[in-house]
Write a protein that holds these residues in place. Structure first.
Motif, PDB file in Angstrom:
ATOM      1  N   PHE A 272     -26.642  25.904   1.424  1.00 42.58           N
ATOM      2  CA  PHE A 272     -26.331  24.374   0.914  1.00 42.58           C
ATOM      3  C   PHE A 272     -25.093  24.358   0.303  1.00 42.58           C
ATOM      4  CE2 PHE A 272     -31.207  23.353  -0.299  1.00 42.58           C
ATOM      5  CZ  PHE A 272     -31.482  23.277   0.975  1.00 42.58           C
ATOM      6  N   ILE A 273     -24.395  25.657  -0.513  1.00 44.24           N
ATOM      7  CA  ILE A 273     -23.427  25.729  -0.681  1.00 44.24           C
ATOM      8  C   ILE A 273     -22.297  25.463   0.270  1.00 44.24           C
ATOM      9  CG2 ILE A 273     -21.434  27.083  -1.891  1.00 44.24           C
ATOM     10  CD1 ILE A 273     -23.958  28.655  -3.267  1.00 44.24           C
ATOM     11  N   SER A 274     -22.507  26.171   1.507  1.00 48.18           N
ATOM     12  CA  SER A 274     -21.521  25.746   2.500  1.00 48.18           C
ATOM     13  C   SER A 274     -21.253  24.343   2.982  1.00 48.18           C
ATOM     14  CB  SER A 274     -22.047  26.820   3.722  1.00 48.18           C
ATOM     15  OG  SER A 274     -22.073  27.925   3.528  1.00 48.18           O
ATOM     16  N   VAL A 275     -22.390  23.662   2.957  1.00 46.16           N
ATOM     17  CA  VAL A 275     -22.386  22.278   3.483  1.00 46.16           C
ATOM     18  C   VAL A 275     -21.859  21.467   2.420  1.00 46.16           C
ATOM     19  CG1 VAL A 275     -23.782  20.347   3.762  1.00 46.16           C
ATOM     20  CG2 VAL A 275     -24.458  22.492   4.892  1.00 46.16           C
ATOM     21  N   GLY A 276     -21.892  21.794   0.969  1.00 47.53           N
ATOM     22  CA  GLY A 276     -21.351  20.907  -0.033  1.00 47.53           C
ATOM     23  C   GLY A 276     -19.736  21.156  -0.236  1.00 47.53           C
ATOM     24  N   VAL A 277     -19.464  22.616   0.347  1.00 42.63           N
ATOM     25  CA  VAL A 277     -18.046  22.861   0.140  1.00 42.63           C
ATOM     26  C   VAL A 277     -17.431  22.175   1.384  1.00 42.63           C
ATOM     27  CG1 VAL A 277     -16.444  24.660   0.600  1.00 42.63           C
ATOM     28  CG2 VAL A 277     -18.147  25.017  -0.754  1.00 42.63           C
ATOM     29  N   CYS A 278     -17.950  21.906   2.588  1.00 42.47           N
ATOM     30  CA  CYS A 278     -17.510  21.090   3.578  1.00 42.47           C
ATOM     31  C   CYS A 278     -17.434  19.500   3.237  1.00 42.47           C
ATOM     32  CB  CYS A 278     -18.614  21.179   4.831  1.00 42.47           C
ATOM     33  SG  CYS A 278     -18.523  22.913   5.559  1.00 42.47           S
ATOM     34  N   GLY A 279     -18.342  19.028   2.521  1.00 40.55           N
ATOM     35  CA  GLY A 279     -18.128  17.811   2.216  1.00 40.55           C
ATOM     36  C   GLY A 279     -16.863  17.621   1.068  1.00 40.55           C
ATOM     37  N   GLY A 280     -16.652  18.599   0.245  1.00 38.04           N
ATOM     38  CA  GLY A 280     -15.337  18.750  -0.662  1.00 38.04           C
ATOM     39  C   GLY A 280     -14.091  18.834   0.413  1.00 38.04           C
TER      40      GLY A 280
END
Length: 415
Positions: A272-280
Protein backbone atom coordinates in the motif's frame (compact mmCIF):
# COMPACT_ATOMS: atom_id res chain seq x y z
CA UNK A 1 28.77 38.73 -3.86
CA UNK A 2 27.19 35.79 -5.62
CA UNK A 3 23.77 34.81 -6.89
CA UNK A 4 21.64 31.89 -5.74
CA UNK A 5 21.00 31.27 -9.43
CA UNK A 6 24.56 29.94 -9.70
CA UNK A 7 23.94 27.44 -6.91
CA UNK A 8 20.54 26.16 -8.06
CA UNK A 9 21.84 22.67 -8.90
CA UNK A 10 23.96 22.43 -5.77
CA UNK A 11 21.07 23.42 -3.50
CA UNK A 12 18.70 21.05 -5.28
CA UNK A 13 21.16 18.18 -4.79
CA UNK A 14 21.60 19.14 -1.13
CA UNK A 15 17.92 19.12 -0.15
CA UNK A 16 17.29 16.03 -2.29
CA UNK A 17 20.04 14.07 -0.51
CA UNK A 18 18.49 14.99 2.82
CA UNK A 19 15.10 13.73 1.68
CA UNK A 20 16.63 10.58 0.19
CA UNK A 21 17.61 9.54 3.70
CA UNK A 22 14.62 11.02 5.48
CA UNK A 23 12.19 9.22 3.19
CA UNK A 24 12.77 6.00 5.12
CA UNK A 25 11.95 7.55 8.48
CA UNK A 26 8.83 9.27 7.17
CA UNK A 27 7.53 5.97 5.76
CA UNK A 28 7.81 4.46 9.24
CA UNK A 29 6.61 7.35 11.36
CA UNK A 30 4.25 9.71 9.54
CA UNK A 31 0.81 8.63 8.26
CA UNK A 32 2.16 5.10 8.32
CA UNK A 33 0.25 1.88 7.70
CA UNK A 34 3.12 0.07 9.45
CA UNK A 35 2.62 2.13 12.61
CA UNK A 36 -1.10 1.31 12.75
CA UNK A 37 -0.41 -2.44 12.47
CA UNK A 38 2.42 -2.29 15.03
CA UNK A 39 0.17 -0.60 17.59
CA UNK A 40 -2.74 -2.92 16.89
CA UNK A 41 -0.43 -5.92 17.35
CA UNK A 42 0.17 -4.76 20.92
CA UNK A 43 -3.57 -4.42 21.57
CA UNK A 44 -3.78 -0.66 21.18
CA UNK A 45 -7.34 0.63 20.84
CA UNK A 46 -8.40 2.73 17.89
CA UNK A 47 -8.49 5.66 20.31
CA UNK A 48 -4.77 5.13 21.02
CA UNK A 49 -4.08 4.88 17.29
CA UNK A 50 -5.91 8.18 16.94
CA UNK A 51 -3.56 9.65 19.57
CA UNK A 52 -0.63 9.32 17.15
CA UNK A 53 -1.84 11.89 14.60
CA UNK A 54 -3.32 13.85 17.54
CA UNK A 55 0.08 14.19 19.22
CA UNK A 56 1.74 14.94 15.91
CA UNK A 57 -0.83 17.61 15.06
CA UNK A 58 -1.04 19.07 18.58
CA UNK A 59 2.64 19.24 19.46
CA UNK A 60 3.94 20.44 16.08
CA UNK A 61 2.03 23.77 15.98
CA UNK A 62 2.99 24.62 19.57
CA UNK A 63 6.65 23.79 19.02
CA UNK A 64 6.55 25.55 15.65
CA UNK A 65 5.41 28.78 17.31
CA UNK A 66 8.26 28.47 19.81
CA UNK A 67 10.72 27.65 17.04
CA UNK A 68 9.58 30.56 14.88
CA UNK A 69 9.79 33.01 17.78
CA UNK A 70 13.30 31.93 18.78
CA UNK A 71 14.73 31.73 15.27
CA UNK A 72 13.07 34.68 13.53
CA UNK A 73 15.99 36.83 14.68
CA UNK A 74 18.52 34.48 13.09
CA UNK A 75 19.46 35.51 9.57
CA UNK A 76 21.52 32.49 8.53
CA UNK A 77 19.73 29.21 9.20
CA UNK A 78 21.82 26.50 7.50
CA UNK A 79 23.54 25.24 10.67
CA UNK A 80 20.28 25.57 12.58
CA UNK A 81 18.30 23.47 10.12
CA UNK A 82 20.90 20.69 10.52
CA UNK A 83 20.70 20.80 14.32
CA UNK A 84 16.90 20.61 14.53
CA UNK A 85 16.79 17.74 12.03
CA UNK A 86 19.30 15.80 14.13
CA UNK A 87 17.29 16.43 17.31
CA UNK A 88 14.19 14.97 15.62
CA UNK A 89 16.01 11.72 14.77
CA UNK A 90 17.26 10.91 18.27
CA UNK A 91 13.92 9.76 19.83
CA UNK A 92 13.36 7.36 16.90
CA UNK A 93 16.78 5.74 17.25
CA UNK A 94 16.52 5.61 21.05
CA UNK A 95 13.13 3.89 20.98
CA UNK A 96 14.39 1.31 18.49
CA UNK A 97 17.38 0.47 20.71
CA UNK A 98 15.24 0.25 23.87
CA UNK A 99 12.72 -1.96 22.10
CA UNK A 100 15.45 -4.26 20.77
CA UNK A 101 16.88 -4.95 24.23
CA UNK A 102 13.62 -4.83 26.20
CA UNK A 103 11.49 -7.86 26.98
CA UNK A 104 8.64 -6.09 28.85
CA UNK A 105 6.00 -6.00 26.14
CA UNK A 106 3.32 -4.44 28.37
CA UNK A 107 5.27 -1.17 28.45
CA UNK A 108 5.87 -0.95 24.71
CA UNK A 109 2.84 1.23 23.96
CA UNK A 110 3.42 3.88 26.70
CA UNK A 111 7.17 3.96 25.97
CA UNK A 112 6.43 4.40 22.26
CA UNK A 113 3.95 7.21 22.94
CA UNK A 114 6.57 9.01 25.05
CA UNK A 115 9.23 8.83 22.35
CA UNK A 116 6.75 9.67 19.60
CA UNK A 117 5.86 12.82 21.56
CA UNK A 118 9.58 13.71 21.64
CA UNK A 119 9.83 13.01 17.91
CA UNK A 120 6.83 15.29 17.33
CA UNK A 121 8.57 18.03 19.35
CA UNK A 122 11.61 17.66 17.11
CA UNK A 123 9.53 17.89 13.95
CA UNK A 124 7.69 20.91 15.36
CA UNK A 125 10.99 22.70 15.94
CA UNK A 126 12.16 21.71 12.47
CA UNK A 127 9.21 22.47 10.18
CA UNK A 128 9.04 26.29 10.09
CA UNK A 129 12.83 26.60 9.86
CA UNK A 130 13.04 23.95 7.13
CA UNK A 131 10.10 25.28 5.12
CA UNK A 132 11.48 28.81 5.17
CA UNK A 133 14.95 27.54 4.30
CA UNK A 134 13.63 25.69 1.24
CA UNK A 135 12.12 28.80 -0.31
CA UNK A 136 15.02 30.99 0.80
CA UNK A 137 17.78 29.18 -1.10
CA UNK A 138 16.09 29.35 -4.52
CA UNK A 139 14.89 32.07 -6.82
CA UNK A 140 11.07 32.11 -7.02
CA UNK A 141 11.02 30.76 -10.57
CA UNK A 142 13.14 27.76 -9.53
CA UNK A 143 11.34 26.86 -6.30
CA UNK A 144 8.58 24.51 -7.54
CA UNK A 145 10.93 22.57 -9.82
CA UNK A 146 13.55 22.17 -7.08
CA UNK A 147 10.96 21.04 -4.54
CA UNK A 148 9.52 18.52 -7.01
CA UNK A 149 12.98 16.98 -7.50
CA UNK A 150 13.39 16.86 -3.72
CA UNK A 151 10.01 15.17 -3.28
CA UNK A 152 10.64 12.67 -6.08
CA UNK A 153 13.92 11.70 -4.41
CA UNK A 154 12.13 11.25 -1.09
CA UNK A 155 9.49 9.15 -2.81
CA UNK A 156 12.09 6.84 -4.33
CA UNK A 157 13.46 6.19 -0.85
CA UNK A 158 9.94 5.51 0.38
CA UNK A 159 9.65 2.85 -2.30
CA UNK A 160 12.86 1.24 -1.10
CA UNK A 161 11.80 1.47 2.55
CA UNK A 162 8.36 0.02 1.82
CA UNK A 163 10.08 -3.03 0.32
CA UNK A 164 12.34 -3.29 3.41
CA UNK A 165 9.29 -3.10 5.71
CA UNK A 166 7.39 -5.62 3.58
CA UNK A 167 10.27 -8.13 3.62
CA UNK A 168 10.98 -7.59 7.32
CA UNK A 169 7.38 -8.19 8.34
CA UNK A 170 7.01 -11.04 5.86
CA UNK A 171 10.05 -12.77 7.40
CA UNK A 172 9.60 -11.93 11.10
CA UNK A 173 5.88 -11.05 11.06
CA UNK A 174 5.06 -8.10 13.38
CA UNK A 175 7.27 -8.79 16.39
CA UNK A 176 9.45 -6.91 18.83
CA UNK A 177 12.54 -7.81 16.81
CA UNK A 178 11.18 -6.72 13.43
CA UNK A 179 9.71 -3.48 14.77
CA UNK A 180 12.92 -2.54 16.63
CA UNK A 181 15.04 -3.18 13.53
CA UNK A 182 12.78 -0.91 11.47
CA UNK A 183 12.94 1.90 14.06
CA UNK A 184 16.72 1.64 14.44
CA UNK A 185 17.21 1.82 10.67
CA UNK A 186 14.84 4.79 10.47
CA UNK A 187 16.78 6.60 13.20
CA UNK A 188 20.19 5.95 11.65
CA UNK A 189 19.36 6.95 8.08
CA UNK A 190 17.55 10.15 9.08
CA UNK A 191 20.43 11.12 11.38
CA UNK A 192 22.96 10.67 8.57
CA UNK A 193 20.76 12.44 6.03
CA UNK A 194 20.45 15.59 8.16
CA UNK A 195 24.08 16.56 7.48
CA UNK A 196 23.56 17.01 3.73
CA UNK A 197 22.07 20.46 4.33
CA UNK A 198 25.68 21.55 4.85
CA UNK A 199 26.23 21.13 1.09
CA UNK A 200 23.74 23.92 0.32
CA UNK A 201 24.49 27.61 -0.15
CA UNK A 202 22.16 29.85 1.79
CA UNK A 203 22.66 33.44 0.79
CA UNK A 204 24.44 35.72 -1.62
CA UNK A 205 25.50 38.01 1.21
CA UNK A 206 28.16 37.55 3.85
CA UNK A 207 25.79 38.16 6.72
CA UNK A 208 26.35 37.51 10.38
CA UNK A 209 24.64 34.42 11.74
CA UNK A 210 22.77 36.47 14.34
CA UNK A 211 21.07 39.84 14.01
CA UNK A 212 21.63 42.45 16.68
CA UNK A 213 17.98 42.60 17.74
CA UNK A 214 15.82 39.74 18.96
CA UNK A 215 12.18 39.70 17.88
CA UNK A 216 10.02 40.91 20.77
CA UNK A 217 6.90 39.10 21.95
CA UNK A 218 4.70 42.05 20.94
CA UNK A 219 6.23 42.13 17.46
CA UNK A 220 5.60 38.42 17.07
CA UNK A 221 2.02 38.78 18.27
CA UNK A 222 1.51 41.70 15.86
CA UNK A 223 2.69 39.51 12.97
CA UNK A 224 0.10 36.93 14.03
CA UNK A 225 -2.66 39.56 14.12
CA UNK A 226 -1.63 40.82 10.68
CA UNK A 227 -1.76 37.29 9.28
CA UNK A 228 -5.38 36.98 10.49
CA UNK A 229 -6.26 40.05 8.43
CA UNK A 230 -4.89 38.44 5.27
CA UNK A 231 -7.96 37.01 3.56
CA UNK A 232 -5.96 34.73 1.29
CA UNK A 233 -4.18 33.23 4.29
CA UNK A 234 -7.50 32.46 6.02
CA UNK A 235 -8.87 30.91 2.83
CA UNK A 236 -5.73 28.81 2.61
CA UNK A 237 -6.17 27.56 6.20
CA UNK A 238 -9.80 26.61 5.48
CA UNK A 239 -8.68 24.88 2.29
CA UNK A 240 -6.22 22.83 4.36
CA UNK A 241 -9.10 21.23 6.27
CA UNK A 242 -9.48 18.92 3.26
CA UNK A 243 -5.85 17.84 3.51
CA UNK A 244 -6.24 16.84 7.15
CA UNK A 245 -9.46 15.01 6.34
CA UNK A 246 -7.39 12.87 3.97
CA UNK A 247 -4.73 12.38 6.67
CA UNK A 248 -7.51 11.19 8.97
CA UNK A 249 -8.61 8.61 6.40
CA UNK A 250 -5.02 7.40 5.97
CA UNK A 251 -4.61 7.19 9.77
CA UNK A 252 -7.24 4.44 10.03
CA UNK A 253 -7.54 2.74 6.66
CA UNK A 254 -4.80 0.18 7.42
CA UNK A 255 -6.75 -1.12 10.43
CA UNK A 256 -9.89 -1.16 8.26
CA UNK A 257 -8.05 -3.12 5.57
CA UNK A 258 -6.74 -5.76 7.99
CA UNK A 259 -9.60 -6.21 10.45
CA UNK A 260 -12.66 -5.58 8.28
CA UNK A 261 -11.45 -6.43 4.77
CA UNK A 262 -9.07 -9.26 5.81
CA UNK A 263 -6.08 -8.06 3.75
CA UNK A 264 -2.60 -9.44 4.49
CA UNK A 265 -0.67 -7.20 6.98
CA UNK A 266 2.55 -7.42 4.95
CA UNK A 267 0.69 -6.16 1.88
CA UNK A 268 -0.86 -3.31 3.88
CA UNK A 269 2.38 -2.14 5.48
CA UNK A 270 4.50 -2.59 2.34
CA UNK A 271 2.55 -2.66 -0.92
CA UNK A 272 0.00 0.00 0.00
CA UNK A 273 2.83 2.37 0.87
CA UNK A 274 4.65 1.57 -2.38
CA UNK A 275 1.57 2.30 -4.46
CA UNK A 276 0.93 5.54 -2.58
CA UNK A 277 4.52 6.62 -3.19
CA UNK A 278 4.13 5.87 -6.91
CA UNK A 279 1.11 8.16 -6.96
CA UNK A 280 3.24 10.86 -5.36
CA UNK A 281 6.05 10.42 -7.88
CA UNK A 282 3.59 10.60 -10.76
CA UNK A 283 2.17 13.98 -9.75
CA UNK A 284 5.61 15.33 -8.83
CA UNK A 285 6.68 14.80 -12.44
CA UNK A 286 3.46 16.11 -13.98
CA UNK A 287 2.55 18.93 -11.61
CA UNK A 288 5.94 19.70 -10.11
CA UNK A 289 8.85 19.12 -12.45
CA UNK A 290 6.84 19.73 -15.64
CA UNK A 291 4.97 22.52 -13.83
CA UNK A 292 1.58 21.83 -15.40
CA UNK A 293 -1.29 23.92 -13.97
CA UNK A 294 -1.15 27.25 -12.17
CA UNK A 295 -0.61 27.13 -8.41
CA UNK A 296 -4.31 27.53 -7.60
CA UNK A 297 -5.25 24.83 -10.10
CA UNK A 298 -2.77 22.46 -8.46
CA UNK A 299 -4.82 22.70 -5.27
CA UNK A 300 -8.03 22.01 -7.21
CA UNK A 301 -6.46 18.84 -8.63
CA UNK A 302 -5.43 17.88 -5.09
CA UNK A 303 -9.05 18.07 -3.90
CA UNK A 304 -10.39 16.11 -6.86
CA UNK A 305 -7.85 13.32 -6.29
CA UNK A 306 -8.73 13.26 -2.57
CA UNK A 307 -12.41 12.77 -3.37
CA UNK A 308 -11.65 10.00 -5.87
CA UNK A 309 -9.45 8.17 -3.34
CA UNK A 310 -12.04 8.33 -0.56
CA UNK A 311 -14.76 7.21 -2.99
CA UNK A 312 -12.68 4.14 -3.90
CA UNK A 313 -12.51 3.09 -0.22
CA UNK A 314 -16.29 3.42 0.06
CA UNK A 315 -17.22 1.67 -3.20
CA UNK A 316 -14.49 -1.03 -3.38
CA UNK A 317 -13.56 -2.26 0.13
CA UNK A 318 -11.17 -4.87 -1.30
CA UNK A 319 -7.51 -5.11 -2.29
CA UNK A 320 -8.13 -3.49 -5.70
CA UNK A 321 -10.00 -0.56 -4.15
CA UNK A 322 -7.31 -0.02 -1.53
CA UNK A 323 -4.56 -0.03 -4.15
CA UNK A 324 -6.36 2.58 -6.28
CA UNK A 325 -7.11 4.66 -3.17
CA UNK A 326 -3.48 4.42 -2.02
CA UNK A 327 -2.23 5.66 -5.39
CA UNK A 328 -4.70 8.54 -5.63
CA UNK A 329 -4.42 9.66 -1.99
CA UNK A 330 -0.62 9.48 -2.26
CA UNK A 331 -0.81 11.75 -5.30
CA UNK A 332 -3.13 14.15 -3.46
CA UNK A 333 -0.86 14.44 -0.43
CA UNK A 334 2.17 14.94 -2.62
CA UNK A 335 0.63 17.96 -4.37
CA UNK A 336 -0.02 19.71 -1.07
CA UNK A 337 3.50 18.94 0.21
CA UNK A 338 4.95 20.36 -2.99
CA UNK A 339 2.90 23.55 -2.99
CA UNK A 340 2.76 24.47 0.73
CA UNK A 341 6.15 26.23 1.19
CA UNK A 342 5.81 28.20 -2.03
CA UNK A 343 2.19 29.17 -1.26
CA UNK A 344 2.91 30.61 2.19
CA UNK A 345 5.90 32.51 0.83
CA UNK A 346 3.77 33.85 -2.05
CA UNK A 347 0.86 34.91 0.15
CA UNK A 348 3.06 37.00 2.47
CA UNK A 349 6.01 37.77 0.18
CA UNK A 350 8.30 38.35 3.18
CA UNK A 351 12.05 37.77 3.22
CA UNK A 352 11.68 35.49 6.25
CA UNK A 353 8.39 33.57 6.25
CA UNK A 354 9.29 31.36 9.25
CA UNK A 355 6.56 32.82 11.56
CA UNK A 356 3.84 32.35 8.94
CA UNK A 357 4.59 28.64 8.56
CA UNK A 358 4.16 28.32 12.32
CA UNK A 359 0.94 30.37 12.29
CA UNK A 360 -0.51 28.13 9.57
CA UNK A 361 0.03 24.94 11.58
CA UNK A 362 -1.29 26.65 14.73
CA UNK A 363 -4.53 27.89 13.13
CA UNK A 364 -5.38 24.48 11.66
CA UNK A 365 -4.70 22.83 15.05
CA UNK A 366 -8.35 22.18 16.06
CA UNK A 367 -8.87 20.19 12.87
CA UNK A 368 -5.49 18.47 12.61
CA UNK A 369 -5.54 17.39 16.26
CA UNK A 370 -9.26 16.95 16.81
CA UNK A 371 -10.25 14.82 13.83
CA UNK A 372 -8.09 11.72 14.49
CA UNK A 373 -8.79 11.38 18.22
CA UNK A 374 -12.52 11.95 17.70
CA UNK A 375 -12.57 9.43 14.87
CA UNK A 376 -10.66 6.83 16.91
CA UNK A 377 -13.03 7.19 19.85
CA UNK A 378 -16.13 6.91 17.66
CA UNK A 379 -14.76 3.85 15.87
CA UNK A 380 -14.15 2.21 19.26
CA UNK A 381 -17.67 3.02 20.46
CA UNK A 382 -19.35 1.84 17.26
CA UNK A 383 -17.01 -1.09 16.57
CA UNK A 384 -20.01 -3.43 16.59
CA UNK A 385 -21.14 -1.80 13.33
CA UNK A 386 -17.90 -3.01 11.71
CA UNK A 387 -17.80 -1.95 8.03
CA UNK A 388 -20.56 0.67 8.41
CA UNK A 389 -18.65 2.66 11.05
CA UNK A 390 -15.68 3.12 8.68
CA UNK A 391 -17.94 3.94 5.76
CA UNK A 392 -19.54 6.77 7.77
CA UNK A 393 -16.08 8.12 8.65
CA UNK A 394 -14.94 8.05 5.00
CA UNK A 395 -18.13 9.75 3.79
CA UNK A 396 -17.75 12.47 6.46
CA UNK A 397 -14.14 13.11 5.45
CA UNK A 398 -15.19 13.28 1.80
CA UNK A 399 -17.69 16.00 2.67
CA UNK A 400 -14.96 18.00 4.42
CA UNK A 401 -12.80 17.75 1.30
CA UNK A 402 -15.71 18.96 -0.81
CA UNK A 403 -16.27 21.94 1.50
CA UNK A 404 -12.55 22.80 1.42
CA UNK A 405 -12.69 22.92 -2.39
CA UNK A 406 -14.98 25.96 -2.08
CA UNK A 407 -12.24 27.88 -0.24
CA UNK A 408 -9.62 26.90 -2.82
CA UNK A 409 -11.74 28.65 -5.44
CA UNK A 410 -11.75 31.84 -3.34
CA UNK A 411 -7.96 32.07 -2.90
CA UNK A 412 -6.19 34.71 -4.96
CA UNK A 413 -2.56 33.68 -5.48
CA UNK A 414 -1.78 36.64 -7.72
CA UNK A 415 -1.26 34.64 -10.88
Amino acid sequence: MYSLENFRKRNTISISLVEFFWGFGLTVLVESTFLQLFLRHYQASLFVIGLIPLMFSLIIPLMSILSAYITSSIERKKELVVIVHILATLPVLTFGIILFFSSIEKLIIPVFLFFYALFSCGIGLTLPIWQNYLVKIFKEKDTIKALSIMNITQSLTKLISSVVIFKTIEFFSISRESVSIIFILAGIVTFVGSFFFLVSVESSNKLEIFKNETLKVNDFFNLFQQSLKNRNFIYFILNDVGFFAVINVISFYAVYAEEICQINPAVISGIFISVGVCGGIFVQFIIGYSNFFALKHKYIVEKILSLVGILCLIVWPNTFGFLIASFVLGASRSIRSLCLPFTIKKIFNDKDATPYFAFASFLILPVSAGLPVLTGKLLDIFSYLENLSYQVVFISMGLLVLISLFFVLKINLYE
